[in-house]
Every structure is written in structure tokens, then in C-alpha cells.
Design an enzyme around this catalytic site. Structure first.
Site, PDB file in Angstrom:
ATOM      1  N   PHE A  13       0.836  -1.185  -0.046  1.00 51.56           N
ATOM      2  CA  PHE A  13       0.026  -0.261   0.177  1.00 51.56           C
ATOM      3  C   PHE A  13       0.789   1.244   0.075  1.00 51.56           C
ATOM      4  CE2 PHE A  13      -1.924   3.035   3.504  1.00 51.56           C
ATOM      5  CZ  PHE A  13      -2.574   3.676   2.360  1.00 51.56           C
ATOM      6  N   PHE A  82      10.297  -0.530   3.241  1.00 50.07           N
ATOM      7  CA  PHE A  82       8.583  -0.715   3.634  1.00 50.07           C
ATOM      8  C   PHE A  82       8.454  -1.996   3.901  1.00 50.07           C
ATOM      9  CE2 PHE A  82       8.925   2.969   0.933  1.00 50.07           C
ATOM     10  CZ  PHE A  82       8.102   3.989   1.357  1.00 50.07           C
ATOM     11  N   ALA A  84       7.310  -5.639   4.927  1.00 53.71           N
ATOM     12  CA  ALA A  84       7.013  -5.919   6.369  1.00 53.71           C
ATOM     13  C   ALA A  84       5.685  -6.749   6.294  1.00 53.71           C
ATOM     14  CB  ALA A  84       6.628  -5.057   7.287  1.00 53.71           C
ATOM     15  N   GLU A 128       2.974   2.297  16.365  1.00 52.54           N
ATOM     16  CA  GLU A 128       2.448   1.239  17.287  1.00 52.54           C
ATOM     17  C   GLU A 128       3.575   0.750  18.293  1.00 52.54           C
ATOM     18  OE1 GLU A 128      -0.519  -1.410  15.405  1.00 52.54           O
ATOM     19  OE2 GLU A 128      -1.078  -0.035  14.240  1.00 52.54           O
ATOM     20  N   ALA A 153       5.581  -5.239  18.431  1.00 46.05           N
ATOM     21  CA  ALA A 153       6.831  -5.771  18.860  1.00 46.05           C
ATOM     22  C   ALA A 153       7.997  -6.146  17.790  1.00 46.05           C
ATOM     23  CB  ALA A 153       6.477  -7.088  19.779  1.00 46.05           C
ATOM     24  N   LYS A 155       7.986  -4.521  14.959  1.00 46.68           N
ATOM     25  CA  LYS A 155       8.808  -3.460  14.400  1.00 46.68           C
ATOM     26  C   LYS A 155       9.447  -2.737  15.596  1.00 46.68           C
ATOM     27  CE  LYS A 155       7.352  -1.741  10.939  1.00 46.68           C
ATOM     28  NZ  LYS A 155       7.757  -1.836   9.652  1.00 46.68           N
ATOM     29  N   LYS A 190      -7.551  -3.697   6.490  1.00 46.84           N
ATOM     30  CA  LYS A 190      -7.338  -2.798   7.250  1.00 46.84           C
ATOM     31  C   LYS A 190      -8.586  -2.106   7.288  1.00 46.84           C
ATOM     32  CE  LYS A 190      -2.981  -3.659   7.762  1.00 46.84           C
ATOM     33  NZ  LYS A 190      -1.964  -3.469   6.847  1.00 46.84           N
ATOM     34  N   LEU A 191      -9.053  -1.287   8.478  1.00 44.79           N
ATOM     35  CA  LEU A 191     -10.281  -0.885   8.769  1.00 44.79           C
ATOM     36  C   LEU A 191     -10.920   0.035   7.729  1.00 44.79           C
ATOM     37  CD1 LEU A 191     -12.301  -0.377  11.181  1.00 44.79           C
ATOM     38  CD2 LEU A 191     -11.526   1.935  11.278  1.00 44.79           C
TER      39      LEU A 191
HETATM   40  P1  NAD Z   1       1.479  -3.588   3.209  1.00 48.92           P
HETATM   41  O1  NAD Z   1       1.062  -5.180   3.866  1.00 48.92           O
HETATM   42  O2  NAD Z   1       0.314  -3.000   2.222  1.00 48.92           O
HETATM   43  O3  NAD Z   1       2.850  -3.906   2.180  1.00 48.92           O
HETATM   44  C1  NAD Z   1       3.884  -4.835   2.753  1.00 48.92           C
HETATM   45  C2  NAD Z   1       4.687  -5.038   1.304  1.00 48.92           C
HETATM   46  O4  NAD Z   1       5.965  -5.682   1.690  1.00 48.92           O
HETATM   47  C3  NAD Z   1       3.962  -5.977   0.316  1.00 48.92           C
HETATM   48  O5  NAD Z   1       4.063  -5.589  -0.805  1.00 48.92           O
HETATM   49  C4  NAD Z   1       4.719  -7.419   0.549  1.00 48.92           C
HETATM   50  O6  NAD Z   1       4.606  -8.228  -0.649  1.00 48.92           O
HETATM   51  C5  NAD Z   1       5.845  -6.971   1.107  1.00 48.92           C
HETATM   52  N1  NAD Z   1       6.869  -7.870   1.976  1.00 48.92           N
HETATM   53  C6  NAD Z   1       6.530  -8.545   3.034  1.00 48.92           C
HETATM   54  N2  NAD Z   1       7.528  -9.176   3.618  1.00 48.92           N
HETATM   55  C7  NAD Z   1       8.557  -9.125   2.695  1.00 48.92           C
HETATM   56  C8  NAD Z   1       9.795  -9.739   2.608  1.00 48.92           C
HETATM   57  N3  NAD Z   1      10.068 -10.441   3.424  1.00 48.92           N
HETATM   58  N4  NAD Z   1      10.595  -9.325   1.521  1.00 48.92           N
HETATM   59  C9  NAD Z   1      10.159  -8.274   0.480  1.00 48.92           C
HETATM   60  N5  NAD Z   1       8.997  -8.063   0.608  1.00 48.92           N
HETATM   61  C10 NAD Z   1       8.069  -8.224   1.638  1.00 48.92           C
HETATM   62  O7  NAD Z   1       1.847  -2.813   4.040  1.00 48.92           O
HETATM   63  P2  NAD Z   1       1.831  -0.850   4.194  1.00 48.92           P
HETATM   64  O8  NAD Z   1       0.780  -0.728   4.974  1.00 48.92           O
HETATM   65  O9  NAD Z   1       2.314  -0.517   2.980  1.00 48.92           O
HETATM   66  O10 NAD Z   1       3.092  -0.780   5.138  1.00 48.92           O
HETATM   67  C11 NAD Z   1       4.350  -0.568   4.703  1.00 48.92           C
HETATM   68  C12 NAD Z   1       5.416  -0.341   5.966  1.00 48.92           C
HETATM   69  O11 NAD Z   1       4.768   0.960   6.735  1.00 48.92           O
HETATM   70  C13 NAD Z   1       5.368  -1.176   6.763  1.00 48.92           C
HETATM   71  O12 NAD Z   1       6.679  -1.461   7.200  1.00 48.92           O
HETATM   72  C14 NAD Z   1       4.595  -0.892   8.152  1.00 48.92           C
HETATM   73  O13 NAD Z   1       5.073  -1.385   9.394  1.00 48.92           O
HETATM   74  C15 NAD Z   1       4.728   0.500   8.007  1.00 48.92           C
HETATM   75  N6  NAD Z   1       3.427   1.428   8.481  1.00 48.92           N
HETATM   76  C16 NAD Z   1       2.198   1.217   8.052  1.00 48.92           C
HETATM   77  C17 NAD Z   1       1.507   1.872   8.312  1.00 48.92           C
HETATM   78  C18 NAD Z   1      -0.229   1.694   7.724  1.00 48.92           C
HETATM   79  O14 NAD Z   1      -1.024   2.711   8.401  1.00 48.92           O
HETATM   80  N7  NAD Z   1      -0.442   0.800   6.822  1.00 48.92           N
HETATM   81  C19 NAD Z   1       1.343   3.012   9.437  1.00 48.92           C
HETATM   82  C20 NAD Z   1       2.832   3.196   9.801  1.00 48.92           C
HETATM   83  C21 NAD Z   1       3.765   2.472   9.442  1.00 48.92           C
HETATM   84  P1  TYD Z   2      -6.211  -1.574  11.430  1.00 46.26           P
HETATM   85  O1  TYD Z   2      -6.700  -1.042  10.084  1.00 46.26           O
HETATM   86  O2  TYD Z   2      -6.102  -3.139  11.608  1.00 46.26           O
HETATM   87  O3  TYD Z   2      -4.806  -0.874  11.976  1.00 46.26           O
HETATM   88  P2  TYD Z   2      -4.260  -1.009  13.402  1.00 46.26           P
HETATM   89  O4  TYD Z   2      -4.902  -1.931  14.336  1.00 46.26           O
HETATM   90  O5  TYD Z   2      -2.819  -1.354  13.181  1.00 46.26           O
HETATM   91  O6  TYD Z   2      -4.444   0.490  14.013  1.00 46.26           O
HETATM   92  O7  TYD Z   2      -7.366  -1.300  12.742  1.00 46.26           O
HETATM   93  C1  TYD Z   2      -7.555   0.092  12.869  1.00 46.26           C
HETATM   94  C2  TYD Z   2      -8.739   0.111  14.058  1.00 46.26           C
HETATM   95  O8  TYD Z   2     -10.035  -0.406  13.587  1.00 46.26           O
HETATM   96  C3  TYD Z   2      -8.378  -0.825  15.152  1.00 46.26           C
HETATM   97  O9  TYD Z   2      -8.633  -0.018  16.408  1.00 46.26           O
HETATM   98  C4  TYD Z   2      -9.010  -2.084  15.087  1.00 46.26           C
HETATM   99  C5  TYD Z   2     -10.297  -1.665  14.273  1.00 46.26           C
HETATM  100  N1  TYD Z   2     -10.875  -2.562  13.369  1.00 46.26           N
HETATM  101  C6  TYD Z   2     -12.408  -3.105  13.686  1.00 46.26           C
HETATM  102  O10 TYD Z   2     -13.099  -2.334  14.382  1.00 46.26           O
HETATM  103  N2  TYD Z   2     -12.954  -4.044  12.860  1.00 46.26           N
HETATM  104  C7  TYD Z   2     -11.997  -4.481  11.858  1.00 46.26           C
HETATM  105  O11 TYD Z   2     -12.652  -5.427  11.138  1.00 46.26           O
HETATM  106  C8  TYD Z   2     -10.604  -3.894  11.618  1.00 46.26           C
HETATM  107  C9  TYD Z   2      -9.923  -4.695  10.488  1.00 46.26           C
HETATM  108  C10 TYD Z   2     -10.279  -3.067  12.563  1.00 46.26           C
END
Ligand code: NAD
Ligand code: TYD
Length: 339
Positions: A13, A82, A84, A128, A153, A155, A190-191
Site C-alpha cells: 500500500f 517498507f 513488512a 504502534e 513488537a 517493528k 485494514k479498517l
Molecule cells: P502492506 O502490507 O500493504 O505491504 C507490505 C509489502 O511488503 C507487500 O508488498 C509485501 O509483499 C512486502 N513484503 C512483506 N514481506 C516481505 C519480505 N520478506 N521481503 C520482501 N517484501 C516483503 O504494508 P503497508 O501498509 O504498505 O506498510 C508499509 C510499511 O509501513 C510497513 O513497514 C509498516 O509497518 C509501515 N507502516 C504502515 C502504516 C499503515 O497505516 N499502513 C502506518 C505506519 C507504518
Molecule cells: P487496522 O486497520 O487493523 O489498523 P491498526 O490495528 O494497525 O491500528 O485497525 C484500525 C482500528 O480499527 C483498530 O482499532 C481495530 C479496528 N478494526 C475494527 O474495529 N474492525 C475491523 O474489522 C478491523 C480490520 C479493524
């Protein structure tokens, strides 16, 4: 000559939005190394795959030989990691992949940086790692690390390892810790995307617990701009929090989505809570604002309306990620809770 960056996890993403932004707004060359786990999807990068400054490599960041090949044949200005496992609920079902990709994967990249020398390593971490807040206060960069979920944990462990490598091996590292992102191409576990897609299909919207948990939302483009600024101008061995001061309870977020779609609140189902569910996140982003002049540009209401529109207009992207594996996960996570 244009500088080259290795972006890992770029088919996910935030990574795909970051790569798109870099190709649009800079002259960096980008190598995207991604294992294409369930969360990685090349459909999210269709529009840039023919760009001459973009190259995709499928592989695991734990693969030292592959990293040696890439780092040995390319002069990299930096690595932005990124890659993870990112979903808290999945880390509760099985923490193994989180240890592999988030901890071992980060160490594998740091070892490769040691072997080959790369100007800067930027780790995309998360707020987190700080744990959960009560009603008051916000996370600052000096808040203690108190992760509660296996995801958080893993991360936090990576962050600690990065500082140990920087200190021991004199590497130029920097860490960003951002709050919850939303935007196009987010995997619908995700939510926000889960609720939008369920509502579009008149499916129940599973809200955990009483829905009062608070998340601090930021549009992914604001996060991506911040990452670029920290990479280019942030101080070495520092952490930069990123957040847009946009706290919302989950129930209010879900109701806002339903209102935008013109769907009834009767779709909401309060379901069994997530174990160890963090109550509230809120990020103090004062440091990146003061030092780098970064400011978020999106407003939540307008951006949420745009995102609802994006998911409505891109049913084929949603279909491409909601495979059989997604349906199996959905059934494991929600079937019992919803019945
Ligand atoms: P995501 O789950 O959408 O994408 C993760 C990507 O990493 C995928 O394309 C997956 O194929 C790749 N991947 C996973 N394991 C791998 C490996 N061992 N080798 C190579 N590629 C691998 O995640 P995202 O939401 O885009 O998050 C990206 C980064 O940002 C993560 O490190 C996450 O912890 C951090 N982050 C996310 C959020 C959020 O709200 N989504 C907020 C803060 C930080
Ligand atoms: P999420 O998108 O999984 O992100 P994070 O847990 O990393 O913050 O969840 C966001 C919030 O939404 C979290 O408080 C859990 C809640 N949630 C629901 O209530 N229902 C759902 O189906 C999901 C996926 C999350």
C-alpha cells in the site's frame, strides 16, 4: 546521473504510493524489491511499470545472495524499507512471518548495507511501537517503546536493531514512525478499505469491541512526502514521528464512511474485541515540522470522500486482491464473530 534508490515492499500500500510519487516528482531511479506476499500486488503499479526509471525485482529481503547481487551491481544512494508483515490481526493468529520479515528482514538489509556501503538506510516504522495511550497525551520520539501486539513488537525489535547497527557499525540510518494511513491501494484487511468494500456490497461492518478505540489518521500522500523529506534532509540516527493530528474513534470513522456511501448504520455489527486491542494512538509530529518544515496537506473529510470514490471506481483492483486466500482469511477472522 540520476540517483538510484532501493525501495523494498514497494508493491504494498504505502510503497506503491511512494514509488508513484517519486517517479512523478523527482528524477530518482527506483528498484522495487518485493516478495509479493498476499499484500503485494503488481496491479497497484501498472501505470508505472513501463517507466524507464523503474525496475521490479521479486524477492525476499531475507535473501542475502539476492541483496548482494543488487547492491553489488547498483550504486545505491539509499534503501527505504517498507517491506513488512503489517496486519495486527494476522500477527495475533501467527507471529512467525512477522519475525521473519520485520526482524530478520531488517537485519538482513542492515548486513547487506554493512557489506556494500549504502549512503543512507531509512526504516519505515510505526507509532504502534509506543504502545497505547489513555485519554490524554501524544507519542513523542522520546516516548518509551511499549509495543502490545506481536506486529508492534516486531517493528520495535527492528528499530532497536537499527540503532545498534548504527552505533556499532557507524551506519547512516534514520527511522520514521507514522500513524494510521489511508488512501488508494490499501489492502482491504485494514479498517477503512474493509468497511468501504463491505458497505458497497451491503455486507455487515464488523466493529471491534464498542468502537471507541481511537486512531490518528493520515493520508498516504502526506506520509510519502514526509518520508522523502526525512530521507533527504533528516538527521542521521534520529527518529521522526509523522502524523496529521486527526484523531477519530473507529465508530465515527465507520459512520462517516456509511454517510458518504448513503448506506444505513444498521450494517454496523459490534463484534468480539481484538485481544490486547490498543485503545488510542495520537502522534506528536512537532519535530519533523520544526526541523524539516513538513506539514500535512490533506483534510480528513475531503480525503475520506476521495478514497470512498476511489474504491467505488476501482472494483477490478479490489477484485484482484480479494482472492481465495483473502476469502479464507476473512472467514477465519470474522465468520464466528459475525454469526
Ligand atoms: P502492506 O502490507 O500493504 O505491504 C507490505 C509489502 O511488503 C507487500 O508488498 C509485501 O509483499 C512486502 N513484503 C512483506 N514481506 C516481505 C519480505 N520478506 N521481503 C520482501 N517484501 C516483503 O504494508 P503497508 O501498509 O504498505 O506498510 C508499509 C510499511 O509501513 C510497513 O513497514 C509498516 O509497518 C509501515 N507502516 C504502515 C502504516 C499503515 O497505516 N499502513 C502506518 C505506519 C507504518
Ligand atoms: P487496522 O486497520 O487493523 O489498523 P491498526 O490495528 O494497525 O491500528 O485497525 C484500525 C482500528 O480499527 C483498530 O482499532 C481495530 C479496528 N478494526 C475494527 O474495529 N474492525 C475491523 O474489522 C478491523 C480490520 C479493524
Amino acid at each position: 546521473m540520476a540517483e538510484t534508490l532501493l525501495v523494498t515492499g514497494g508493491a504494498g500500500f504505502i510503497g506503491c504510493n511512494f514509488i508513484r510519487m517519486l517517479l512523478r516528482e523527482s528524477d530518482y531511479r527506483v528498484i522495487n524489491l518485493d516478495a509479493l506476499t498476499y499484500a503485494g500486488n503488481l496491479e497497484s503499479l501498472r501505470d508505472v511499470e513501463d517507466n524507464g526509471r523503474y525496475q521490479f525485482v521479486r524477492g525476499d529481503i531475507c535473501n542475502a545472495e539476492l541483496l548482494d547481487y543488487i547492491l553489488g551491481t547498483q550504486e545505491l544512494s539509499g534503501i527505504i524499507n517498507f517491506a513488512a508483515e503489517t496486519h495486527v490481526d494476522r500477527s495475533i493468529l501467527d507471529a512467525g512471518p512477522f519475525v521473519h520479515s520485520n526482524i530478520s528482514g531488517t537485519v538482513s538489509l542492515l548486513e547487506a548495507v554493512r557489506r556494500h556501503g549504502v549512503r543512507r538506510y531509512l526504516q519505515i516504522s510505526t507509532d504502534e511501537v509506543y504502545g497505547s495511550l489513555g485519554a490524554e497525551g501524544r507519542f513523542s520520539e522520546s516516548s518509551p517503546l511499549k509495543p502490545n501486539s506481536p506486529y508492534a513488537a516486531s517493528k520495535a525489535a527492528a528499530d532497536v536493531m537499527i540503532f545498534a547497527y548504527a552505533q556499532t557499525h557507524d551506519l547512516d540510518v534514520v527511522i520514521t514512525r507514522c500513524s494510521n494511513n489511508f488512501g488508494p491501494y490499501q489492502f482491504p484487511e485494514k479498517l477503512i478499505p474493509l468497511m468501504i468494500l463491505n458497505a458497497l456490497e451491503d455486507q455487515p461492518l464488523p466493529v471491534y469491541g464498542d468502537g471507541t478505540n481511537v486512531r490518528d489518521w493520515i493520508h498516504v500522500d502526506d506520509h510519502c512526502r514526509a518520508i522523502r523529506q526525512v530521507f533527504e534532509r533528516g538527521r542521521s540516527a534520529e527518529v521522526y514521528n509523522i502524523g496529521a493530528s486527526c484523531e477519530m474513534s473507529n465508530i465515527d470513522t465507520v459512520k462517516a464512511i456509511l454517510a458518504l456511501l448513503g448506506k444505513p448504520e444498521s450494517l454496523i455489527r459490534f463484534v468480539t474485541d481484538r485481544p490486547g486491542h490498543d485503545q488510542r494512538y495520537a502522534v506528536d509530529a512537532g519535530k519533523i515540522k520544526r526541523e524539516l518544515g513538513w506539514e500535512p496537506q490533506s483534510s480528513f473529510g475531503k480525503a475520506l470522500a476521495d478514497i470512498v470514490g476511489w474504491y467505488r471506481q476501482n472494483p477490478s483492483w479490489a477484485a484482484s486482491v480479494r482472492s481465495g486466500a483473502y476469502r479464507n482469511y476473512y472467514a477465519t477472522q470474522y465468520q464466528k464473530r459475525l454469526n
